[in-house]
Design a protein around this motif. Structure first.
Motif, PDB file in Angstrom:
ATOM      1  N   ASP A  52      -4.981   9.036   2.314  1.00 43.59           N
ATOM      2  CA  ASP A  52      -4.642   8.030   1.303  1.00 43.59           C
ATOM      3  C   ASP A  52      -5.520   6.823   1.590  1.00 43.59           C
ATOM      4  OD1 ASP A  52      -3.458   6.279  -0.459  1.00 43.59           O
ATOM      5  OD2 ASP A  52      -1.507   6.228   0.544  1.00 43.59           O
ATOM      6  N   PRO A  53      -6.762   6.838   1.085  1.00 38.63           N
ATOM      7  CA  PRO A  53      -7.695   5.770   1.443  1.00 38.63           C
ATOM      8  C   PRO A  53      -7.213   4.399   0.991  1.00 38.63           C
ATOM      9  CG  PRO A  53      -8.818   7.556   0.265  1.00 38.63           C
ATOM     10  CD  PRO A  53      -7.353   7.794   0.124  1.00 38.63           C
ATOM     11  N   GLY A 106      -4.751   7.822   8.103  1.00 37.78           N
ATOM     12  CA  GLY A 106      -4.586   6.454   7.606  1.00 37.78           C
ATOM     13  C   GLY A 106      -3.120   6.271   7.271  1.00 37.78           C
ATOM     14  N   SER A 136     -11.774   2.899   1.837  1.00 37.35           N
ATOM     15  CA  SER A 136     -11.817   3.126   3.280  1.00 37.35           C
ATOM     16  C   SER A 136     -10.731   4.134   3.662  1.00 37.35           C
ATOM     17  CB  SER A 136     -11.589   1.797   4.024  1.00 37.35           C
ATOM     18  OG  SER A 136     -11.662   2.005   5.400  1.00 37.35           O
ATOM     19  N   PRO A 137     -11.120   5.355   4.076  1.00 36.15           N
ATOM     20  CA  PRO A 137     -12.474   5.901   4.136  1.00 36.15           C
ATOM     21  C   PRO A 137     -13.053   6.102   2.741  1.00 36.15           C
ATOM     22  CG  PRO A 137     -10.876   7.362   5.232  1.00 36.15           C
ATOM     23  CD  PRO A 137     -10.104   6.318   4.541  1.00 36.15           C
ATOM     24  N   GLY A 171      -7.704   6.382  15.658  1.00 37.43           N
ATOM     25  CA  GLY A 171      -8.806   7.277  15.298  1.00 37.43           C
ATOM     26  C   GLY A 171      -9.430   6.843  13.995  1.00 37.43           C
ATOM     27  N   ASP A 172     -10.665   7.308  13.786  1.00 35.39           N
ATOM     28  CA  ASP A 172     -11.388   7.011  12.560  1.00 35.39           C
ATOM     29  C   ASP A 172     -11.423   8.273  11.706  1.00 35.39           C
ATOM     30  OD1 ASP A 172     -13.217   6.523  10.566  1.00 35.39           O
ATOM     31  OD2 ASP A 172     -14.564   5.361  11.850  1.00 35.39           O
ATOM     32  N   ALA A 173     -10.812   8.202  10.532  1.00 37.65           N
ATOM     33  CA  ALA A 173     -10.737   9.377   9.655  1.00 37.65           C
ATOM     34  C   ALA A 173     -12.135   9.882   9.280  1.00 37.65           C
ATOM     35  CB  ALA A 173      -9.960   9.023   8.392  1.00 37.65           C
ATOM     36  N   GLN A 179       0.819  -1.229   0.000  1.00 35.95           N
ATOM     37  CA  GLN A 179       0.000   0.000   0.000  1.00 35.95           C
ATOM     38  C   GLN A 179       0.842   1.264   0.000  1.00 35.95           C
ATOM     39  OE1 GLN A 179      -3.717   0.060   2.394  1.00 35.95           O
ATOM     40  NE2 GLN A 179      -2.747  -1.616   3.477  1.00 35.95           N
ATOM     41  N   ALA A 180       2.133   1.122   0.321  1.00 34.24           N
ATOM     42  CA  ALA A 180       2.963   2.322   0.495  1.00 34.24           C
ATOM     43  C   ALA A 180       3.209   3.018  -0.836  1.00 34.24           C
ATOM     44  CB  ALA A 180       4.301   1.933   1.114  1.00 34.24           C
ATOM     45  N   GLY A 181       3.155   4.348  -0.800  1.00 35.13           N
ATOM     46  CA  GLY A 181       3.523   5.127  -1.974  1.00 35.13           C
ATOM     47  C   GLY A 181       5.037   5.233  -2.047  1.00 35.13           C
ATOM     48  N   ALA A 222      -0.840   3.795   7.816  1.00 33.89           N
ATOM     49  CA  ALA A 222      -0.245   2.498   7.439  1.00 33.89           C
ATOM     50  C   ALA A 222       1.159   2.390   8.049  1.00 33.89           C
ATOM     51  CB  ALA A 222      -0.266   2.304   5.938  1.00 33.89           C
ATOM     52  N   THR A 248       4.775   6.123   5.519  1.00 31.99           N
ATOM     53  CA  THR A 248       5.544   6.798   4.455  1.00 31.99           C
ATOM     54  C   THR A 248       5.228   8.292   4.407  1.00 31.99           C
ATOM     55  OG1 THR A 248       5.174   4.779   3.206  1.00 31.99           O
ATOM     56  CG2 THR A 248       6.239   6.566   2.026  1.00 31.99           C
ATOM     57  N   ASP A 249       3.933   8.643   4.453  1.00 31.11           N
ATOM     58  CA  ASP A 249       3.568  10.064   4.397  1.00 31.11           C
ATOM     59  C   ASP A 249       3.900  10.766   5.705  1.00 31.11           C
ATOM     60  OD1 ASP A 249       2.261  10.829   1.784  1.00 31.11           O
ATOM     61  OD2 ASP A 249       1.220   8.962   2.236  1.00 31.11           O
ATOM     62  N   ASP A 251      -4.568   5.990  12.552  1.00 35.09           N
ATOM     63  CA  ASP A 251      -5.003   4.794  11.823  1.00 35.09           C
ATOM     64  C   ASP A 251      -5.959   4.011  12.707  1.00 35.09           C
ATOM     65  OD1 ASP A 251      -3.485   3.460   9.068  1.00 35.09           O
ATOM     66  OD2 ASP A 251      -4.966   2.231  10.153  1.00 35.09           O
ATOM     67  N   LEU A 252      -6.875   3.286  12.060  1.00 39.72           N
ATOM     68  CA  LEU A 252      -7.792   2.410  12.802  1.00 39.72           C
ATOM     69  C   LEU A 252      -7.061   1.157  13.272  1.00 39.72           C
ATOM     70  CD1 LEU A 252     -10.981   2.264  10.506  1.00 39.72           C
ATOM     71  CD2 LEU A 252     -10.855   3.236  12.814  1.00 39.72           C
TER      72      LEU A 252
HETATM   73  C1  LIG Z   1      -3.393   3.030   1.552  1.00 42.95           C
HETATM   74  S1  LIG Z   1      -3.017   2.929   3.213  1.00 42.95           S
HETATM   75  C2  LIG Z   1      -2.032   4.353   3.513  1.00 42.95           C
HETATM   76  C3  LIG Z   1      -0.660   4.211   2.950  1.00 42.95           C
HETATM   77  C4  LIG Z   1       0.310   5.304   3.344  1.00 42.95           C
HETATM   78  N1  LIG Z   1      -0.115   6.610   2.916  1.00 42.95           N
HETATM   79  C5  LIG Z   1       1.682   4.986   2.763  1.00 42.95           C
HETATM   80  O1  LIG Z   1       2.052   5.528   1.701  1.00 42.95           O
HETATM   81  O2  LIG Z   1       2.369   4.160   3.364  1.00 42.95           O
HETATM   82  C6  LIG Z   1      -4.543   3.273   4.011  1.00 42.95           C
HETATM   83  C7  LIG Z   1      -4.521   3.186   5.526  1.00 42.95           C
HETATM   84  O3  LIG Z   1      -5.747   3.769   5.988  1.00 42.95           O
HETATM   85  C8  LIG Z   1      -6.213   3.040   7.122  1.00 42.95           C
HETATM   86  N2  LIG Z   1      -7.650   3.308   7.211  1.00 42.95           N
HETATM   87  C9  LIG Z   1      -8.652   2.835   6.452  1.00 42.95           C
HETATM   88  N3  LIG Z   1      -9.838   3.351   6.848  1.00 42.95           N
HETATM   89  C10 LIG Z   1      -9.570   4.196   7.879  1.00 42.95           C
HETATM   90  C11 LIG Z   1     -10.367   5.037   8.685  1.00 42.95           C
HETATM   91  N4  LIG Z   1     -11.700   5.123   8.520  1.00 42.95           N
HETATM   92  N5  LIG Z   1      -9.759   5.745   9.663  1.00 42.95           N
HETATM   93  C12 LIG Z   1      -8.410   5.661   9.854  1.00 42.95           C
HETATM   94  N6  LIG Z   1      -7.610   4.884   9.111  1.00 42.95           N
HETATM   95  C13 LIG Z   1      -8.175   4.158   8.132  1.00 42.95           C
HETATM   96  C14 LIG Z   1      -5.847   1.613   6.814  1.00 42.95           C
HETATM   97  O4  LIG Z   1      -5.783   0.860   8.025  1.00 42.95           O
HETATM   98  C15 LIG Z   1      -4.491   1.781   6.101  1.00 42.95           C
HETATM   99  O5  LIG Z   1      -3.452   1.686   7.043  1.00 42.95           O
END
Ligand SMILES: C[S@@+](CC[C@H](N)C(=O)[O-])C[C@H]1O[C@@H](n2cnc3c(N)ncnc32)[C@H](O)[C@@H]1O
Length: 405
Positions: free
Chosen positions: A180-181, A109, A197-198, A157-159, A83-85, A111, A114-115, A130-131
């Motif tokens: 970054d959903p 979110g 998600s979100p 937390g929930d985004a 999933q990482a950019g 993960a 990276t960001d 992150d959830l």
């Molecule tokens: C695509 S990854 C992010 C990747 C990150 N930007 C990177 O480059 O490494 C999405 C992350 O969002 C989290 N996530 C999904 N829904 C969420 C929510 N409602 N609230 C918080 N985190 C959430 C997931 O658990 C996951 O870790």
């Protein structure tokens, strides 16, 4: 990692875990197969720890081409690595978001961070949310491993809820945000933005409420979804889209942006408003295939104007002009023959020209390029590129770059 992943990650962060991972990294480096490697590791670090150390060492080796030296100290799982950019692009985004020194940023979110790390390295104080508890532990571990932990706060937390509560241009008390959903579920891509998600509703609400924000979206996002006043950017590298971004209104400066990564440089093409479609015309001496970032961002007509080129068909993103071009925004092919698409006649033509091997490209056609390339293979020593497409609505084959000349 299995259910006890959190416990294993905590152990990997201890001095014993680090020593086991270093040992595993040596075995990965030596190219040892998994079974003998695990047997050696089990004997030295114990049965329970061998697997996690081996897995982390393998993931670090996989991450190295993109993450560089950082990869050697990162904590990763297969999922978060997928999933990482790209860190270089995360750094580019962070620099743009912080152009006028906003001081706190939310990574909604995070993960494996990276960001978060990119924002912290750009000087922001980062609230990483992150959830998933494993994601939070990974982000905390990586912020520490990369020396930015003093600027990073990792919280559960929930985004969706945080964005719902966003007020006064801020989310969770931060004036800058990255979202970054997750766009995969159960190993499959979620094509419907409402199932991210979100979900899309949170993306739209964030762009509405927090003008200093950027959202990573799927490359195939429909232009209709892009809110008014929001810049959409498509970034490509090596001929593929590597990310698509929506920029909040404070950071948006144009309508659309196509960006092309070339080594350490990024070339950019922008338009303040929709430039509309390029004109079409008959096939001329050269065919140009625009870079996918140009196509996805709707900027083909800018490149056409620049090259003095026209489309071969109003619905197909192939351009044609009289001469070659050094433009980085297209791949160009010299057109040697143009004929209605017919496999038998195409084969006969290639035989008479001494062509034995072809590369087949297509756009606007249902053919399977590898299958057609096999069907067109012959005994000749020559080569060619065959482009199967529509020209003024008709299925057409363009034989390009014939090597028998
Ligand atoms: C695509 S990854 C992010 C990747 C990150 N930007 C990177 O480059 O490494 C999405 C992350 O969002 C989290 N996530 C999904 N829904 C969420 C929510 N409602 N609230 C918080 N985190 C959430 C997931 O658990 C996951 O870790």
């Amino acid at each position: 990692m299995p259910d006890d992943a959190l416990e294993q990650l905590r152990w990997l962060r201890t001095p014993e875990g680090a020593a086991a991972t270093a040992l595993a990294a040596e075995l990965v480096e030596q190219g040892l197969d998994v079974l003998p490697a695990l047997a050696r590791l089990r004997a030295q670090v114990g049965a329970g720890h061998a697997g996690p150390a081996w897995e982390l060492a393998r993931l670090r080796a996989r991450a190295r081409p993109v993450f560089g030296a950082d990869a050697d100290v990162l904590f990763l799982t297969a999922d978060t690595l997928e999933q990482a950019g790209r860190p270089a692009l995360a750094a580019r985004r962070a620099r743009r978001l912080r152009a006028d020194d906003a001081d706190s940023a939310a990574d909604l979110g995070c993960a494996s961070g990276t960001d978060t790390v990119a924002l912290a390295r750009a000087g922001a104080s980062v609230l990483a949310v992150d959830l998933d508890p494993l994601a939070r532990e990974l982000t905390a571990a990586n912020a520490e491993a990369l020396g930015v932990a003093d600027r990073v706060w990792v919280v559960a937390g929930d985004a969706v809820e945080l964005v719902d509560a966003a007020r006064g241009g801020e989310v969770a008390g931060c004036g800058t945000a990255v979202l970054d959903p997750a766009r995969r579920a159960g190993g499959r891509r979620q094509l419907d933005p409402d199932r991210w998600s979100p979900p899309w509703a949170t993306v739209a609400a964030l762009l509405d409420r927090v003008p200093r924000a950027v959202v990573k979206v799927a490359p195939g996002l429909d232009h209709e979804r892009v809110p008014h006043g929001v810049e959409a950017e498509w970034v490509s590298a090596g001929g593929s889209i590597v990310e698509a971004l929506l920029w909040g209104r404070t950071v948006s400066t144009v309508w659309r942006r196509a960006s092309l990564v070339r080594g350490d440089a990024v070339l950019e093409l922008t338009a303040d408003a929709d430039p509309g479609p390029a004109p079409s015309g008959p096939v001329r001496g050269w065919l140009h295939e625009p870079d996918p970032a140009v196509i996805r961002s709707g900027l083909v007509s800018l490149v056409a104007t620049d090259l003095g080129a026209t489309l071969v068909d109003p619905t197909i993103a192939y351009l044609t002009s009289d001469g070659p071009t050094g433009s980085p925004w297209v791949s160009s092919y010299r057109v040697d023959e143009v004929l209605p698409f017919n496999l038998r006649k195409l084969k006969a033509l290639l035989r008479t020209r001494g062509v034995g091997r072809v590369v087949v490209k297509k756009r606007g056609s249902a053919i399977e390029p590898e299958t057609v390339a096999r069907q067109l293979r012959g005994a000749g020593a020559g080569t060619a590129t065959v482009v199967v497409t529509r020209v003024a609505g008709a299925p057409t084959a363009l034989v390009c770059d014939l090597s028998d000349r």
